[in-house]
Motif scaffolding. Structure first.
Motif, short mmCIF file in Angstrom:
data_model
loop_
_atom_site.label_atom_id
_atom_site.label_comp_id
_atom_site.label_asym_id
_atom_site.label_seq_id
_atom_site.Cartn_x
_atom_site.Cartn_y
_atom_site.Cartn_z
N TYR A 201 0.84 -1.20 0.00
CA TYR A 201 0.00 0.00 0.00
C TYR A 201 0.88 1.25 0.00
O TYR A 201 0.61 2.23 -0.72
N ARG A 202 1.94 1.22 0.80
CA ARG A 202 2.84 2.36 0.88
C ARG A 202 3.59 2.59 -0.44
O ARG A 202 3.84 3.73 -0.83
N GLU A 203 3.95 1.49 -1.11
CA GLU A 203 4.60 1.63 -2.41
C GLU A 203 3.65 2.24 -3.44
O GLU A 203 4.05 3.10 -4.25
N ASP A 204 2.39 1.82 -3.41
CA ASP A 204 1.43 2.41 -4.34
C ASP A 204 1.23 3.90 -4.06
O ASP A 204 1.10 4.70 -4.99
N LEU A 205 1.22 4.27 -2.79
CA LEU A 205 1.16 5.69 -2.45
C LEU A 205 2.42 6.41 -2.94
O LEU A 205 2.35 7.54 -3.44
N GLY A 206 3.58 5.77 -2.81
CA GLY A 206 4.82 6.38 -3.29
C GLY A 206 4.78 6.64 -4.78
O GLY A 206 5.19 7.70 -5.26
N ARG A 207 4.27 5.65 -5.55
CA ARG A 207 4.15 5.85 -7.01
C ARG A 207 3.17 6.96 -7.34
O ARG A 207 3.39 7.76 -8.25
N THR A 208 2.08 6.99 -6.58
CA THR A 208 1.08 8.04 -6.81
C THR A 208 1.67 9.42 -6.57
O THR A 208 1.49 10.35 -7.39
N LEU A 209 2.39 9.58 -5.48
CA LEU A 209 2.97 10.89 -5.16
C LEU A 209 4.03 11.28 -6.19
O LEU A 209 4.16 12.47 -6.52
N GLN A 210 4.77 10.30 -6.71
CA GLN A 210 5.74 10.59 -7.76
C GLN A 210 5.04 11.06 -9.02
O GLN A 210 5.45 12.04 -9.66
N THR A 211 3.96 10.37 -9.40
CA THR A 211 3.19 10.77 -10.59
C THR A 211 2.65 12.19 -10.44
O THR A 211 2.74 13.02 -11.35
N LEU A 212 2.09 12.48 -9.26
CA LEU A 212 1.52 13.81 -9.05
C LEU A 212 2.62 14.87 -9.03
O LEU A 212 2.42 16.00 -9.53
N ALA A 213 3.78 14.54 -8.48
CA ALA A 213 4.89 15.50 -8.47
C ALA A 213 5.33 15.82 -9.90
O ALA A 213 5.66 16.97 -10.21
N GLU A 214 5.34 14.82 -10.76
CA GLU A 214 5.71 15.05 -12.16
C GLU A 214 4.71 15.95 -12.86
O GLU A 214 5.04 16.58 -13.87
N GLU A 215 3.50 16.02 -12.34
CA GLU A 215 2.47 16.92 -12.87
C GLU A 215 2.52 18.29 -12.19
O GLU A 215 1.68 19.16 -12.50
N GLY A 216 3.44 18.46 -11.25
CA GLY A 216 3.55 19.73 -10.54
C GLY A 216 2.64 19.83 -9.33
O GLY A 216 2.35 20.93 -8.86
N GLU B 155 10.26 6.11 7.35
CA GLU B 155 11.44 6.92 7.70
C GLU B 155 12.39 7.08 6.51
O GLU B 155 13.12 8.07 6.43
N ASP B 156 12.39 6.09 5.61
CA ASP B 156 13.32 6.14 4.48
C ASP B 156 12.70 6.73 3.22
O ASP B 156 13.30 6.69 2.15
N TYR B 157 11.49 7.30 3.35
CA TYR B 157 10.83 7.89 2.17
C TYR B 157 11.17 9.36 2.06
O TYR B 157 11.20 10.08 3.04
N ARG B 158 11.44 9.77 0.84
CA ARG B 158 11.70 11.18 0.56
C ARG B 158 10.66 11.67 -0.44
O ARG B 158 10.52 11.10 -1.51
N SER B 159 9.94 12.71 -0.07
CA SER B 159 8.91 13.24 -0.96
C SER B 159 9.52 13.62 -2.29
O SER B 159 10.57 14.27 -2.33
N PRO B 160 8.89 13.23 -3.41
CA PRO B 160 9.45 13.59 -4.72
C PRO B 160 9.38 15.08 -4.95
O PRO B 160 8.49 15.78 -4.47
N ALA B 161 10.38 15.58 -5.67
CA ALA B 161 10.41 17.00 -6.00
C ALA B 161 9.28 17.33 -6.96
O ALA B 161 8.95 16.55 -7.84
N VAL B 162 8.66 18.47 -6.76
CA VAL B 162 7.57 18.90 -7.62
C VAL B 162 8.16 19.51 -8.89
O VAL B 162 9.10 20.32 -8.85
N ALA B 163 7.59 19.10 -10.01
CA ALA B 163 8.06 19.62 -11.29
C ALA B 163 7.95 21.13 -11.30
O ALA B 163 6.92 21.71 -10.96
N GLY B 164 9.04 21.80 -11.69
CA GLY B 164 9.03 23.25 -11.81
C GLY B 164 9.24 23.99 -10.52
O GLY B 164 9.30 25.21 -10.49
#
Length: 376
Positions: free
Chosen positions: A126-141, A366-375
């Protein structure tokens, strides 16, 4: 006064399930993608769904739980907190739900999983799916922060409702079968290797089985008080899906029912403590297959209810929401827990329930780093 700040939305994150026959194989392909599951196995599991018209019961059960959560939130003065529902494997997909939440102004979301225990499949995935989701949204800004409530397998609301369900099911057995009836607690089997790495590495693994044994003992103790006698119990497993060469947790519930009957046990209460609601593993593996096994061997059988949308369980979930919100504000709220293990961690430690197949980012750890937001 109730307070959910700093969270501006609450997400119920679940597994997902097909809504009709045409959805079944695409859904199963979503669930097993990348795992090398043979087509024949998918077709066999598909028959479980087709047995019930191709529709999983989990979606309607989640809708019922959402309605109950909404009522409890409103009753506590949290009517302004948006309540969301997203799935990992079928519509509404969690990525779409959180994208829409971001568009509506959400920036920090608290999540409740419809899974109470520690393991890769019941938490980290579940946490991995959330990680992928947050990465996708970050790529959208789009920037979102997501937390989750702690594991609630030993929260008093979960164990108390399960205990009441066991006592009620005991009363459903024929009178001559009740005195020596055995409680068979059941959960989803997982590979032995997955159990071995479940929980924080510092605790030595094995958390999945350890947590279930602790809960089973506590539920049996509480149900015994209701029944007026000490209830004997065992832990069994259902829904094994791996190849014969792979070791999975045993005993299988059907094999165990046969063994109990051979030992002269006069009746059984089957209690699905590993499940929050009556989804497919409960409806098919227990209500259909296990019930048929019991009938075949002449063993009186009653199945205890899951916690579902029981008012006490729902109130417990909202207690956990308020507890996590208080922690996020830097407070130190009470963290009630039953049994011997104590309250679970709030933020998952490094390599908790680690993925044996790949190293993927897992949110809320603890080992998760929020993805950078595009732009940004």
């Amino acid at each position: 006064m109730s307070d959910a700040s700093p969270y501006d939305a609450l997400l119920l994150l679940s597994f997902g399930g097909p809504e009709g026959p045409d959805d079944v194989m695409p859904f199963l392909e979503n669930v097993t993608r990348g795992r090398g599951i043979p087509r024949e196995r998918l077709e066999a599991v598909a028959e479980h769904y087709l047995h019930f018209g191709g529709k999983s019961p989990i979606n309607d059960q989640n809708k019922e739980l959402l309605a109950a959560l909404r009522r409890e939130l409103d009753a506590r003065g949290l009517g302004g907190l948006p309540l969301l529902w997203g799935n990992r494997n079928w519509e509404p997909y969690v990525t779409d739900v959180l994208r829409e939440a971001h568009e509506g102004g959400a920036r920090r979301v608290l999540t409740v999983f419809t899974s109470a225990y520690s393991s890769y499949s019941s938490c980290r995935q579940y946490r991995e799916d959330l990680g992928r989701t947050l990465q996708t949204l970050a790529e959208e800004g789009r920037r979102l922060d997501v937390d989750k409530v702690r594991h609630y397998f030993n929260h008093p609301a979960f164990t108390d409702v399960n205990a009441a369900a066991v006592a009620d099911a005991l009363g459903q057995l024929p009178e001559q079968a009740r005195a020596g009836a055995r409680v068979v607690f059941v959960t989803h089997s997982v590979p032995d290797a997955m159990n071995d790495v479940s929980g924080p590495p510092a605790a030595g693994g094995g958390a999945y089985v350890r947590q279930h044994l602790d809960v089973a003992g506590e539920v049996a103790r509480r149900a015994s008080e209701r029944a007026g006698r000490t209830l004997e119990w065992d832990l069994a497993y259902c829904s094994r899906s791996g190849p014969p060469t792979q070791q999975w947790l045993e005993p299988d519930v059907n094999d165990h029912l046969r063994a109990l009957h051979a030992d002269g046990v006069p009746g059984v209460v089957v209690a699905p403590i590993g499940f929050v609601s009556d989804h497919m593993e409960v409806k098919f593996d227990l209500d259909t297959e296990a019930a048929e096994t019991a009938e075949e061997i002449g063993l009186p059988f009653a199945r205890a209810a899951t916690v579902g949308a029981h008012a006490e369980f729902v109130a417990g979930l909202v207690d956990l929401v308020e507890e996590r919100a208080a922690q996020a504000r830097g407070e130190a709220p009470a963290r009630p827990a039953t049994g011997a293990l104590g309250p679970s961690h709030t933020v998952c430690p490094v390599d908790c329930c680690r993925n044996l197949r790949a190293d993927l980012p897992a949110a809320t750890g603890e080992d998760y780093r929020s993805p950078a937001v595009a732009g940004a």
